[in-house]
Design an enzyme around this catalytic site. Structure first.
Site, short mmCIF file in Angstrom:
data_model
loop_
_atom_site.label_atom_id
_atom_site.label_comp_id
_atom_site.label_asym_id
_atom_site.label_seq_id
_atom_site.Cartn_x
_atom_site.Cartn_y
_atom_site.Cartn_z
N LEU A 41 0.63 -1.51 -0.29
CA LEU A 41 -0.32 -0.53 0.04
C LEU A 41 0.89 1.21 0.36
CD1 LEU A 41 -2.93 -0.98 2.45
CD2 LEU A 41 -3.23 -0.50 -0.19
N GLU A 55 -27.19 -11.12 -20.43
CA GLU A 55 -27.99 -9.31 -20.02
C GLU A 55 -29.40 -9.62 -19.57
OE1 GLU A 55 -27.85 -10.77 -22.73
OE2 GLU A 55 -29.93 -11.04 -24.13
N GLY A 74 -57.51 9.87 -13.62
CA GLY A 74 -56.20 11.02 -12.81
C GLY A 74 -56.39 11.44 -12.94
N GLY A 84 -55.75 13.06 -16.05
CA GLY A 84 -56.32 13.97 -17.67
C GLY A 84 -56.82 13.17 -18.52
N VAL A 143 -58.70 11.02 -21.62
CA VAL A 143 -58.16 10.44 -23.04
C VAL A 143 -58.69 10.82 -24.27
CG1 VAL A 143 -58.06 7.71 -23.40
CG2 VAL A 143 -57.64 8.74 -20.95
N ASP A 150 -55.58 -3.63 -10.43
CA ASP A 150 -56.06 -2.86 -10.39
C ASP A 150 -56.88 -3.38 -11.65
OD1 ASP A 150 -58.00 -0.67 -9.68
OD2 ASP A 150 -56.54 0.96 -11.36
N LYS A 208 -60.97 -4.01 -12.56
CA LYS A 208 -62.40 -3.54 -12.35
C LYS A 208 -63.23 -3.22 -13.95
CE LYS A 208 -60.64 1.09 -11.45
NZ LYS A 208 -60.61 1.98 -10.29
N ASN A 267 -61.97 -0.97 -15.74
CA ASN A 267 -60.58 -0.63 -16.92
C ASN A 267 -60.68 -1.91 -17.86
OD1 ASN A 267 -59.21 1.28 -15.21
ND2 ASN A 267 -58.96 0.57 -13.62
N ASP A 293 -55.39 0.63 -18.72
CA ASP A 293 -54.90 1.68 -17.33
C ASP A 293 -53.93 0.37 -16.48
OD1 ASP A 293 -54.28 3.31 -15.41
OD2 ASP A 293 -56.58 3.12 -14.53
N THR A 345 -58.47 -0.75 -6.17
CA THR A 345 -59.65 0.01 -5.38
C THR A 345 -60.26 -0.11 -4.46
OG1 THR A 345 -60.44 0.41 -8.02
CG2 THR A 345 -61.86 0.21 -7.48
N1 LIG Z 1 -57.17 2.66 -25.50
C1 LIG Z 1 -58.83 3.11 -24.90
N2 LIG Z 1 -59.73 3.62 -25.89
C2 LIG Z 1 -60.82 3.86 -25.48
N3 LIG Z 1 -61.33 4.38 -23.85
C3 LIG Z 1 -59.94 4.82 -23.61
C4 LIG Z 1 -58.59 4.32 -23.37
N4 LIG Z 1 -58.09 4.68 -22.82
C5 LIG Z 1 -58.46 4.79 -22.29
N5 LIG Z 1 -60.24 5.09 -22.33
C6 LIG Z 1 -61.20 5.92 -21.71
O1 LIG Z 1 -60.49 6.94 -20.44
C7 LIG Z 1 -60.84 6.87 -19.32
C8 LIG Z 1 -59.76 6.67 -18.63
O2 LIG Z 1 -58.68 6.02 -18.51
P1 LIG Z 1 -57.93 5.26 -17.95
O3 LIG Z 1 -57.93 4.32 -16.71
O4 LIG Z 1 -56.81 4.83 -18.76
O5 LIG Z 1 -56.92 7.28 -17.26
P2 LIG Z 1 -56.40 6.71 -15.76
O6 LIG Z 1 -55.89 8.50 -15.62
O7 LIG Z 1 -55.34 5.67 -15.47
O8 LIG Z 1 -57.63 6.89 -15.30
P3 LIG Z 1 -58.28 6.12 -13.68
O9 LIG Z 1 -58.37 7.30 -12.96
O10 LIG Z 1 -58.89 4.86 -13.95
O11 LIG Z 1 -56.96 5.44 -13.01
C9 LIG Z 1 -61.25 4.78 -19.18
O12 LIG Z 1 -62.04 4.40 -18.90
C10 LIG Z 1 -61.99 4.34 -20.81
O13 LIG Z 1 -62.76 5.42 -20.26
N1 LIG Z 2 -3.91 -1.58 6.39
C1 LIG Z 2 -3.58 -2.82 6.47
N2 LIG Z 2 -2.94 -3.01 5.58
C2 LIG Z 2 -2.62 -4.24 6.18
C3 LIG Z 2 -3.42 -5.32 7.19
N3 LIG Z 2 -3.41 -6.67 6.55
C4 LIG Z 2 -2.22 -6.84 5.46
N4 LIG Z 2 -1.64 -5.70 5.73
C5 LIG Z 2 -0.41 -4.83 5.50
O1 LIG Z 2 -0.13 -4.22 6.19
C6 LIG Z 2 1.28 -3.51 5.01
C7 LIG Z 2 1.30 -2.08 6.13
O2 LIG Z 2 2.44 -1.48 5.38
P1 LIG Z 2 2.03 -1.40 4.08
O3 LIG Z 2 0.86 0.17 4.56
O4 LIG Z 2 2.55 -1.04 2.79
O5 LIG Z 2 1.03 -2.01 3.54
C8 LIG Z 2 0.61 -3.14 4.08
C9 LIG Z 2 -0.35 -4.35 3.70
O6 LIG Z 2 0.07 -4.43 2.66
C10 LIG Z 2 -4.72 -4.88 7.09
O7 LIG Z 2 -5.91 -4.97 7.57
N5 LIG Z 2 -5.01 -3.23 7.55
N1 LIG Z 3 -34.08 -15.64 -22.66
C1 LIG Z 3 -33.73 -15.74 -24.58
N2 LIG Z 3 -32.32 -15.53 -23.36
C2 LIG Z 3 -31.90 -15.90 -24.67
C3 LIG Z 3 -32.10 -16.20 -25.86
N3 LIG Z 3 -30.37 -17.13 -26.80
C4 LIG Z 3 -29.50 -16.09 -25.45
N4 LIG Z 3 -29.89 -15.97 -24.21
C5 LIG Z 3 -28.75 -15.91 -23.24
O1 LIG Z 3 -29.16 -16.97 -22.26
C6 LIG Z 3 -29.03 -15.71 -21.18
C7 LIG Z 3 -29.10 -16.43 -20.11
O2 LIG Z 3 -28.74 -15.58 -19.10
P1 LIG Z 3 -29.61 -13.85 -19.58
O3 LIG Z 3 -31.26 -14.34 -18.47
O4 LIG Z 3 -29.51 -13.27 -17.95
O5 LIG Z 3 -29.51 -13.55 -20.46
C8 LIG Z 3 -29.98 -14.50 -21.53
C9 LIG Z 3 -29.64 -14.26 -22.79
O6 LIG Z 3 -28.18 -13.24 -22.63
C10 LIG Z 3 -33.37 -16.67 -26.07
O7 LIG Z 3 -33.42 -17.02 -27.34
N5 LIG Z 3 -33.94 -16.57 -25.35
#
Ligand SMILES: Nc1ncnc2c1ncn2[C@@H]1O[C@H](COP(=O)(O)OP(=O)(O)OP(=O)(O)O)[C@@H](O)[C@H]1O
Ligand SMILES: Nc1nc2c(ncn2[C@@H]2O[C@@H]3COP(=O)(O)O[C@H]3[C@H]2O)c(=O)[nH]1
Ligand SMILES: Nc1nc2c(ncn2[C@@H]2O[C@@H]3COP(=O)(O)O[C@H]3[C@H]2O)c(=O)[nH]1
Length: 913
Positions: A411, A534, A612, A614, A616, A726, A728, A731, A744, A763
């Protein structure tokens, strides 16, 4: 060789191999920062170097220096290990400090045994999720708690609206409550130092020592090898503790961390039963990249000398008696750090090196990625006489005893600081010494060589080709290389995942377990330059596929941790979508169509509903009268006021990705200073609620059809671990054909598998008892609401209805058996409702082993043509009259918004919307 950017904490400076002063300044600046941050004392007067002309400011780190963190981590972990009774605290601390607690090893074991087992929910985890409120404040159905159930201001004006919607408690409040209840471990609080008189004065040392044996078991008079400066010592506040003797209680209390807690075990999700033995890159790559061999570690050492030193002759180092052997020993990956066999067996202490500059970091990496078997073997083989023991103390306090091939004293060299601990020989020891200059050069050269190799490789990987050089350098600095043998499961479906992989050699097979047969279906082969892992990092941590090593000669992967992945890689488009399933790809294509549509291209036809936040509106795209859309317009200020930001983001994400014909599709989102907008498919059949209001109630068959549509939507959501929360009739929207779709998604949430959530929302008439009781809920809460929906559709009123929410909750808590079922509910229907509305979530139909298919197979659905529903060939019970794409006859009329436009909100919380 020159580099521009130093990875880790990114120091922007030019580092030259032969520019000693730049190197010195770099270390010095780091130390100054460390000192400033943690000791709050005047600048160390004994620093050997003054800031060089390289400019110290450019070397300063943001926040705490790695050295400080390192030291504190090291010592506090030990201290807490000694002190803390509560194992959970210890593991939490370790995790905070980058260690992987044994819990993860436990997980891994479980994965090895039987796939994976859901982790027990802990308060700490929930705290992390930011969802669980303090239990003391858990809402209970008493009047005193009324203010927990904030009545949503979104309640509609239309009559008769029988119910209110719940809003949630502010997440920040919940979080702080949780933290109050479970204060974070005091891992940064150092205890008052106890000191004992120092044996020697110390200085900035100029060599690092590797201790290794010289026979004698006999205890020799103690000799200080390196000593922490006296200035740092405080007057003793209590008598110094006696040095623990081997086997004493104190010595056991100092049981050091095992290597496994810091290295390979971090890949808790990965099953690596037969790791190939080598982590020595020079060796591993020799066959594949001969040019890399030129830069082997041995070469990096050419011309450098190791010295062997006796502790009492520290000032006059003795030239090593076996320089060749020592050379290879000291720099071999197995021995480059504290790689003794003891260490590897979990008994030795493993120093986590700071991630600060290339050499240091590289030094650390080798150990962290080290293959247990081989390092252990190497260490044993080379550690011919490893009986010499030294004691490490700091400020007079015993820290540990080191023996075997340990590196110490690095260190002061790396950071150009004073000794950070005192090392005293407790048996006779022979030490090999490397001088500062030499040590730094080794670290730097090997680090740079390694970095250059990885950067070159990354440049050849298609997904990284557009990344900036400095980003590639950062990535290559944190890469760890791992090797697998044929047949190894590198990733196991269902296991927890924390890492991202790039294949640098060989081929892997991707398979996915089939839900029904549990057989593994082959998906694809991946080879050099391909990536995987990923999805777990983007989603809920769980691996979605198996990755199996296919090549007879094994596979090498470059492994990247979650933090780096999130910072530097996750935003790449290719990463987001390379392995999309078919549905997701289809969905992306649909959304693509709307890429070029702007808000200004939309023309408002009429208002469809008021929510809620605005209105739609029914809209059309200018110049295209063949289709219409629903544009949901939400006031940003109101979203912020009711603290629904997170819910809105979640709504966008879930609706934007869902590809299910029983869920309203979201095509595009827009935003301006006042509003957020969601452009959705329009459902012109109107709300199911409106039809129910007009008809009073539905018959068994009609109810069955709508319930089945919801079952399909839930099947889609729940199989993706999304809870809707949610349900009902309001929705459920009818499309022009009469099929219903869920709309919703303001309360929908993607859950981690096996996890619950605590947000009180929904609800009142539809919330499940566990939501009211704040016991945590999951998708089973949706099954409860499905039972409630069935009841309401069949009777016109939900089963649990009080004159206000509190009364409603009381009724809900009395259970479904206390509800009288009207005669028009058939026996099968009431049986299904009762099975859905079980008090105990685990007993609800749909939540048990057979999943949602148990609902589909229930007697009430006997003869129901599910396939016809899925392919939309089934005739819906009510066919709405929709004359054109702009016909709003199935919707009520709404007057203009009396409130006028909301205030601007440019705070930026919605940047990802
Ligand atoms: N894709 C859609 N097509 C037709 N009408 C829709 C659509 N999306 C929403 N609406 C209408 O608008 C209303 C309010 O929409 P939504 O429920 O998504 O809004 P919100 O702000 O999430 O309302 P909430 O207060 O119920 O949470 C719905 O109950 C429906 O009547
Ligand atoms: N600070 C610290 N140094 C440690 C520990 N364990 C081993 N060391 C070693 O102790 C050394 C003392 O000299 P350095 O600070 O150069 O480097 C340090 C580390 O290599 C620890 O728990 N704390
Ligand atoms: N779910 C899925 N994963 C895939 C596929 N082909 C490659 N993979 C890889 O397989 C990995 C398994 O671990 P993760 O789910 O983290 O991420 C996944 C992808 O990166 C596919 O067709 N479907």
């Amino acid at each position: 060789m020159k580099i521009k950017h130093y990875p880790g904490k990114a120091v922007d400076a030019s580092l030259s191999l032969d520019n000693d002063s730049a190197m010195g300044a770099l270390y010095e600046a780091n130390w100054l920062q460390a000192h400033h941050q943690h000791h709050r004392a005047p600048t160390q007067p004994t620093l050997s170097r003054q800031p060089s002309n390289a400019g110290s400011s450019s070397f300063l780190l943001d926040g705490i220096s790695a050295l400080s963190k390192y030291q504190m981590t090291l010592e506090n972990i030990r201290r807490l290990e000694q002190q803390a009774q509560d194992k959970r605290i210890v593991s939490a601390i370790k995790e905070l400090n980058g260690y992987r607690p044994s819990a993860l090893q436990h997980h891994q074991q479980q994965q090895l045994d039987n796939g994976w087992v859901a982790e027990e929910e802990t308060e700490a985890e929930e705290e992390q999720l930011g969802e669980k409120p303090k239990t003391d404040n858990a809402p209970t159905p008493t009047a005193a708690n009324v203010n927990h159930y904030v009545v949503d201001p979104t309640e509609r004006q239309r009559l008769p609206r029988p119910r209110q919607q719940l809003s949630v408690k502010p997440p920040s409040l919940r979080r702080s409550q949780t933290m109050l209840q479970h204060p974070p471990p005091s891992y940064v609080t150092l205890r008052a130092p106890k000191s004992k008189p120092a044996q020697h004065n110390s200085s900035n040392s100029s060599s690092a020592y590797s201790t290794f044996s010289s026979a004698a078991e006999d205890r020799q008079p103690e000799r200080v090898i390196c000593q922490q400066p006296l200035r740092l010592l405080q007057p003793p506040t209590e008598p110094p503790p006696p040095p623990p003797t081997a086997g004493s209680k104190a010595a056991r209390a100092f049981k050091p961390l095992s290597r496994s807690q810091t290295s390979v075990q971090r890949y808790a999700t990965i099953r690596m039963p037969n790791h190939s033995a080598s982590f020595c890159r020079a060796t591993a790559r020799a066959a594949e990249t001969p040019d890399i061999r030129r830069h082997s570690l041995e070469e990096a050492l050419q011309g450098l000398q190791l010295e062997e030193q006796l502790p009492d002759a520290a000032a006059e180092p003795v030239v090593s008696r076996q320089p060749e052997r020592h050379t290879s020993r000291h720099i071999s990956p197995g021995a480059s750090s504290n790689g003794s066999a003891k260490d590897l067996n979990g008994e030795g202490f493993c120093i986590p090196r700071p991630r600060l500059i290339v050499p240091v970091h590289t030094y650390a990496r080798r150990r962290r990625t080290g293959n247990l078997k081989e390092q252990s073997a190497n260490a044993q083989e080379e550690d011919v006489t490893s009986d010499g023991r030294v004691e490490v103390s700091r400020e007079g306090k015993y820290l540990s005893t080191l023996s075997g091939a340990k590196v110490l004293g690095e260190l002061a060299i790396l950071y150009n600081c004073q000794r950070t601990a005192t090392i005293t020989a407790i048996t006779e020891c022979n030490l090999w010494a490397i001088e500062r200059q030499c040590f730094q050069t080794i670290m730097m050269r090997t680090g740079l060589i390694r970095q250059a190799e990885y950067t070159d490789f990354l440049k050849s990987v298609p997904i990284f080709k557009d990344l900036a050089e400095d980003t590639l350098i950062k990535i290559s600095d944190v890469l760890e290389e791992t090797h697998y043998q044929r047949g190894d499961y590198i990733v196991r479906q269902g296991a927890r995942g924390d890492t991202f992989f790039i294949i640098s050699k060989g081929k892997v097979r991707v398979t996915i377990k089939q839900q029904d047969t549990q057989e593994e279906k082959f998906i694809r082969m991946l080879g050099k330059g391909d990536f995987f892992g990923e999805k777990a990092l983007q989603g809920d941590d769980l691996r979605t596929a198996n990755i199996i090593c296919e090549s007879p000669e094994g596979v090498s992967c470059l492994v990247i941790d979650r933090e780096t992945f999130n910072q530097l890689i996750s935003s790449l488009d290719e990463i987001k979508h390379r392995y999309d399933d078919e549905g997701a790809m289809e969905r992306r294509k649909i959304n693509e169509e709307f890429r070029d549509i702007n808000l200004t291209d939309l023309r408002v036809i009429a208002t469809l509903g008021v929510g809620g936040f605005g209105r739609v509106e029914l809209v059309q795209v200018n110049g295209d009268n063949s289709r219409s859309f629903a544009l949901k317009q939400m006031k940003k200020s109101q979203i912020v006021e009711t603290r629904q930001q997170q819910h809105i983001m979640s709504e966008k994400e879930i609706m934007g990705e869902a590809n299910c014909q029983f869920i309203v599709k979201l095509f595009k989102t827009f935003k301006d200073k006042k509003y957020l907008y969601m452009l959705m498919e329009s459902c012109l059949g109107g709300e199911l609620w409106t039809i129910l209001r007009d008809k009073g109630n539905f018959d068994d068959a009609t109810t069955r059809f709508y319930t089945a549509c919801v079952v399909e939507a839930f099947d889609y959501l729940h199989s993706r671990n999304i809870i809707y929360r949610d349900l009902k009739p309001e929705n459920l929207l009818l499309d022009e054909k009469g099929y219903v779709k869920l709309v919703d998604f303001g309360f929908a949430k993607k859950l981690q598998t096996g996890r619950k959530t605590w947000t009180f929302c929904g609800t009142p008439e539809y919330v499940a008892p566990e939501v009211i009781l704040n016991r945590g809920h999951d998708i089973s809460a949706d099954y409860w609401s499905l039972g409630v929906l069935m009841f309401e559709l069949l009777t016109g009123t939900p089963p649990f209805t009080g004159s206000d929410p509190m009364r409603t909750y009381n009724i809900i808590l009395k259970g479904i058996d206390a509800i009288e079922f009207p005669r028009n509910i058939t026996r099968n229907a009431s049986n299904l409702i009762k099975k859905l509305c079980r008090d105990n979530p685990a007993e609800r139909l749909g939540y048990q082993r057979g999943g949602i298919s148990e609902i589909q197979k229930h007697k009430w659905f006997d003869g129901f043509y599910w396939w016809g529903l899925q392919n939309r060939s089934l005739e819906p019970p009510i066919k709405p009259s929709v004359k054109s794409v702009v016909d709003t006859a199935n919707f009520d009329e709404y007057p203009p918004d009396p409130e006028g436009p909301p205030p601007d909100d440019v705070s930026g919380w919605d940047k990802d919307f």
